[in-house]
Design a protein around this motif. Structure first.
Motif, short mmCIF file in Angstrom:
data_model
loop_
_atom_site.label_atom_id
_atom_site.label_comp_id
_atom_site.label_asym_id
_atom_site.label_seq_id
_atom_site.Cartn_x
_atom_site.Cartn_y
_atom_site.Cartn_z
N SER A 96 7.45 -6.23 5.86
CA SER A 96 6.71 -5.11 5.32
C SER A 96 5.07 -5.60 5.36
O SER A 96 4.25 -4.84 5.48
CB SER A 96 6.87 -4.62 3.99
OG SER A 96 7.01 -5.71 3.14
N ASN A 97 5.00 -7.08 5.14
CA ASN A 97 3.87 -7.55 5.49
C ASN A 97 3.22 -7.27 6.74
O ASN A 97 1.96 -6.92 6.81
CB ASN A 97 4.07 -9.10 5.61
CG ASN A 97 2.79 -10.02 5.41
OD1 ASN A 97 3.08 -10.69 4.37
ND2 ASN A 97 1.82 -9.73 5.80
N PHE A 121 -0.47 -8.08 -5.02
CA PHE A 121 0.02 -8.96 -3.82
C PHE A 121 -1.21 -9.58 -3.13
O PHE A 121 -1.81 -8.64 -2.59
CB PHE A 121 1.25 -8.12 -3.35
CG PHE A 121 1.75 -8.91 -2.11
CD1 PHE A 121 2.33 -10.38 -2.27
CD2 PHE A 121 1.96 -8.26 -0.85
CE1 PHE A 121 2.77 -10.87 -1.19
CE2 PHE A 121 2.67 -9.06 0.35
CZ PHE A 121 3.14 -10.31 0.20
N ASN A 168 3.87 -7.34 -7.89
CA ASN A 168 3.90 -8.71 -7.84
C ASN A 168 2.44 -9.19 -8.14
O ASN A 168 1.53 -8.78 -7.44
CB ASN A 168 4.30 -9.13 -6.65
CG ASN A 168 4.40 -10.58 -6.11
OD1 ASN A 168 4.36 -11.36 -7.14
ND2 ASN A 168 4.62 -10.99 -4.83
N ASP A 195 3.69 0.10 -2.12
CA ASP A 195 4.56 -1.08 -1.72
C ASP A 195 5.81 -0.93 -2.88
O ASP A 195 5.74 -1.42 -4.07
CB ASP A 195 3.86 -2.20 -1.69
CG ASP A 195 4.33 -3.36 -1.42
OD1 ASP A 195 5.56 -3.58 -1.13
OD2 ASP A 195 3.65 -4.41 -1.06
N TYR A 198 10.23 -4.21 -4.23
CA TYR A 198 11.20 -4.43 -5.57
C TYR A 198 11.87 -3.21 -6.14
O TYR A 198 12.64 -3.32 -7.10
CB TYR A 198 10.69 -5.28 -6.36
CG TYR A 198 10.12 -6.59 -5.97
CD1 TYR A 198 10.72 -7.63 -5.80
CD2 TYR A 198 8.61 -6.61 -5.69
CE1 TYR A 198 10.13 -8.92 -5.12
CE2 TYR A 198 8.16 -7.84 -5.31
CZ TYR A 198 8.89 -8.88 -4.80
OH TYR A 198 8.32 -10.02 -4.44
N THR A 225 11.42 -3.14 1.93
CA THR A 225 11.62 -4.26 2.92
C THR A 225 13.16 -4.78 2.65
O THR A 225 13.91 -4.44 1.63
CB THR A 225 10.88 -5.57 2.26
OG1 THR A 225 10.90 -6.83 3.07
CG2 THR A 225 10.97 -5.82 0.78
N SER A 227 13.88 -8.07 2.71
CA SER A 227 13.62 -9.21 2.32
C SER A 227 14.12 -9.55 0.70
O SER A 227 14.31 -10.85 0.47
CB SER A 227 12.13 -9.70 2.25
OG SER A 227 11.38 -9.65 3.63
N LYS A 228 14.04 -8.52 0.15
CA LYS A 228 14.36 -8.86 -1.34
C LYS A 228 15.91 -8.41 -1.60
O LYS A 228 16.73 -9.47 -1.43
CB LYS A 228 13.44 -7.88 -2.20
CG LYS A 228 11.93 -8.38 -2.05
CD LYS A 228 11.51 -9.97 -2.07
CE LYS A 228 10.13 -10.06 -1.63
NZ LYS A 228 9.81 -11.39 -1.63
N ARG A 236 12.91 -11.22 8.85
CA ARG A 236 11.60 -10.38 8.59
C ARG A 236 11.85 -9.03 9.25
O ARG A 236 11.65 -8.57 10.39
CB ARG A 236 10.47 -11.22 9.78
CG ARG A 236 10.49 -12.67 9.49
CD ARG A 236 10.16 -12.90 7.99
NE ARG A 236 8.75 -12.48 7.72
CZ ARG A 236 8.71 -11.56 6.55
NH1 ARG A 236 9.62 -11.45 5.68
NH2 ARG A 236 7.51 -11.09 6.31
C1 LIG Z 1 4.79 -6.77 -3.17
C2 LIG Z 1 5.20 -7.28 -2.13
N1 LIG Z 1 5.15 -6.67 -0.90
C3 LIG Z 1 5.64 -7.09 0.14
C4 LIG Z 1 6.07 -8.32 0.23
C5 LIG Z 1 6.33 -8.97 1.66
O1 LIG Z 1 7.66 -8.85 2.01
P1 LIG Z 1 8.18 -8.84 3.51
O2 LIG Z 1 6.91 -9.19 4.34
O3 LIG Z 1 9.13 -10.09 3.56
O4 LIG Z 1 8.87 -7.53 3.82
C6 LIG Z 1 6.38 -8.99 -0.58
C7 LIG Z 1 6.83 -10.36 -0.72
O5 LIG Z 1 6.87 -11.29 -1.54
C8 LIG Z 1 5.85 -8.51 -1.91
O6 LIG Z 1 6.13 -9.40 -3.18
#
Ligand SMILES: Cc1ncc(COP(=O)(O)O)c(C=O)c1O
Length: 369
Positions: A96-97, A121, A168, A195, A198, A225, A227-228, A236
Motif C-alpha cells: 500500500s506504500n 505513519f 500506527n 489507510d 490493520y 494490504t 502485509s499484515k 509487497r
Molecule cells: C498504517 C500503515 N499503512 C501502510 C503501511 C504499508 O504497508 P505495505 O506497504 O506493506 O502494504 C504500513 C506498514 O507498516 C502501515 O503501518
C-alpha cells in the motif's frame, strides 16, 4: 566537474529522511553474535502466510518467465467480490506504500496542504515532503485521532487528508460512527485517503463501513494490504478501493507491471483462507491480553490497542531500551521519531515470542519478570 549531485536533486527531496525499517533478524544476529532472535518490530503476522497462499505460490512458480497480469484483472475481480464493488474501483500497488506515493504524485503540487495526525505513519510525511506540499499535522488526543481537530485543520488550500484507522504507531482506533460522521462532514472536494492496513484486526463491531462512501462516489481511497494479517509482507501487495475516476488516475501513473505474479497468486489464495485470518486474529487477541498484562505487571503503561502491536511507555529512553533488547535478541521499534521518546512499539507475536520479549524487557529494566 562543477555540478554536484546535491545541487541537481529536487529541492523537496533534501529534507526527506529515508524510511527506517525494523532491523532484519540476520543483521541483529551478526551484529551481536547471537542466534534465535525474535522480530517484533514491523507488525508482521507471527503465524506467517496461509498454507493456501504458499501452495498458490508453488503453483505459480513455473510461469515466472511471463510478465504478470498488469492491472491484476483476476485479483481485482476477487477483491471486488470481497468488498461488493465494481472491479474498476480497485487498484493494486507494490505494497500500500506504493499507492500512498502514487496519490502524492497524482495530486500534490507545491502550495497544496496535506492534513494528517502529528503521530501518523511516517510515509504520509515523506509523500507530502517529496511533493513540496505543506504539511498540516494535528496532534493526537489521548493517543487517538482528534477528528474535530483534523476537520478544523482543513482549509481551502487542503487537497488531501491521510488518516490511518487503526493508527500506527499508537494502535488506537476511532469508533465507526465517529469515523463515518467525519467522512460525511469533510467537504467533497477534498481527497481522503483512509489507510486500513490493520482493519482486519479490529473487533467485528469496531469496523467502519468506509467503502459505502466510495460506492457513493466520494473522493475517498480506502487502502488495504496483504502485509499484515494475510502474512505476505515480503511479496509487497496492497490495494486501494476508490471511485472509478480516482482509481483510473492511479492506473495511469503506476508502472505497467507494478505487482509481480507471485504476489498476485498468493494474495488471491490468502483472501479465500478465512480460517487463517480468524486464527491470526485469535492469536493476536490472546497475545495482546498476555503481553499487555505482562507489561503492566512490570509497572509499565500500555496504550490500549486494537491492532497487532502495542505502544508502551518504558519510563526511560525508548531508543536505549531498544538497543539493550537487541543485545538480548529481541527486536522492537523505537518511536522517538514520532514524538514518543520513552515509548516502544512492540508487535504482538506468538506466545513464545511474547514471553521472550517480556523476559528480556524485565531484565533490561532490572525487574523480576
Ligand atoms: C498504517 C500503515 N499503512 C501502510 C503501511 C504499508 O504497508 P505495505 O506497504 O506493506 O502494504 C504500513 C506498514 O507498516 C502501515 O503501518
Amino acid at each position: 566537474m562543477t555540478r554536484r549531485l546535491e545541487d541537481l536533486i529536487s529541492p523537496f527531496l533534501s529534507g526527506v529522511i529515508p524510511y527506517v525499517p525494523g532491523k532484519p533478524i540476520e543483521e541483529v544476529e551478526r551484529e551481536f553474535g547471537i542466534s534465535g532472535s525474535v522480530k517484533l518490530a514491523s507488525n508482521e503476522n507471527p503465524l506467517g502466510p496461509s498454507p493456501k497462499a504458499l501452495a498458490a505460490l508453488q503453483a505459480a512458480l513455473p510461469d515466472i518467465h511471463r510478465y504478470p497480469d498488469g492491472p491484476g484483472y483476476s485479483l481485482c475481480g476477487a477483491l471486488a467480490r470481497h468488498w461488493d464493488v465494481a472491479a474498476d474501483m480497485l487498484v493494486l500497488g507494490n505494497g500500500s506504500n506504493e499507492l500512498l506515493e502514487l496519490v502524492g504524485r497524482a495530486f500534490l503540487v507545491p502550495g497544496d496542504e496535506v492534513v494528517y495526525a502529528e503521530q501518523a505513519f511516517v510515509v504520509y510525511d515523506m509523500v507530502a515532503q517529496m511533493c513540496g506540499a505543506t504539511k498540516v499535522r494535528v496532534p493526537l488526543k489521548d493517543f487517538t485521532h482528534d477528528l474535530d481537530g483534523l476537520r478544523r485543520a482543513i482549509t481551502p488550500k487542503t487537497k488531501l487528508v491521510f488518516l490511518a484507522n487503526p493508527n500506527n504507531p499508537t494502535g488506537t482506533c476511532v469508533r465507526p460512527a465517529a469515523l463515518e460522521a467525519f467522512l460525511a462532514d469533510v467537504p467533497p472536494e477534498i481527497i481522503l485517503i483512509l489507510d486500513e492496513a490493520y482493519y482486519e484486526y479490529l473487533p467485528e463491531g469496531e469496523r467502519p463501513d468506509a467503502v459505502r462512501f466510495v460506492r457513493q462516489g466520494r473522493w475517498l481511497l480506502v487502502l488495504h494490504t496483504f502485509s499484515k494479517i494475510y502474512g505476505l509482507a515480503g511479496l509487497r501487495l496492497g490495494y486501494g478501493i476508490g471511485p472509478a475516476p480516482l482509481t483510473a488516475i492511479l492506473h495511469r501513473l503506476r508502472a505497467p507491471f507494478n505487482v509481480n505474479s507471485l504476489a498476485q497468486a498468493a494474495a488471491a489464495a490468502a483472501l479465500t483462507d478465512t480460517e487463517h485470518v480468524a486464527r491470526s486474529r485469535a492469536v493476536n487477541e490472546e497475545g495482546r491480553r498476555v503481553l499487555g498484562q505482562g507489561l503492566e505487571r512490570l509497572g509499565l503503561r500500555v496504550v490500549p490497542t486494537v491492532a497487532n502491536f502495542l505502544l508502551v511507555d518504558v519510563g526511560r529512553s525508548g531508543p536505549a531500551t531498544c538497543e539493550a533488547l537487541l543485545a538480548r535478541g529481541v527486536i522492537v521499534r523505537p518511536v522517538a521519531g514520532y514524538g514518543f521518546p520513552n515509548h516502544l512499539r512492540i508487535t504482538i507475536g506468538t506466545p513464545e515470542e511474547n514471553a521472550r520479549c517480556l523476559a528480556a524487557l524485565a531484565a533490561v529494566l532490572g525487574k523480576a519478570s
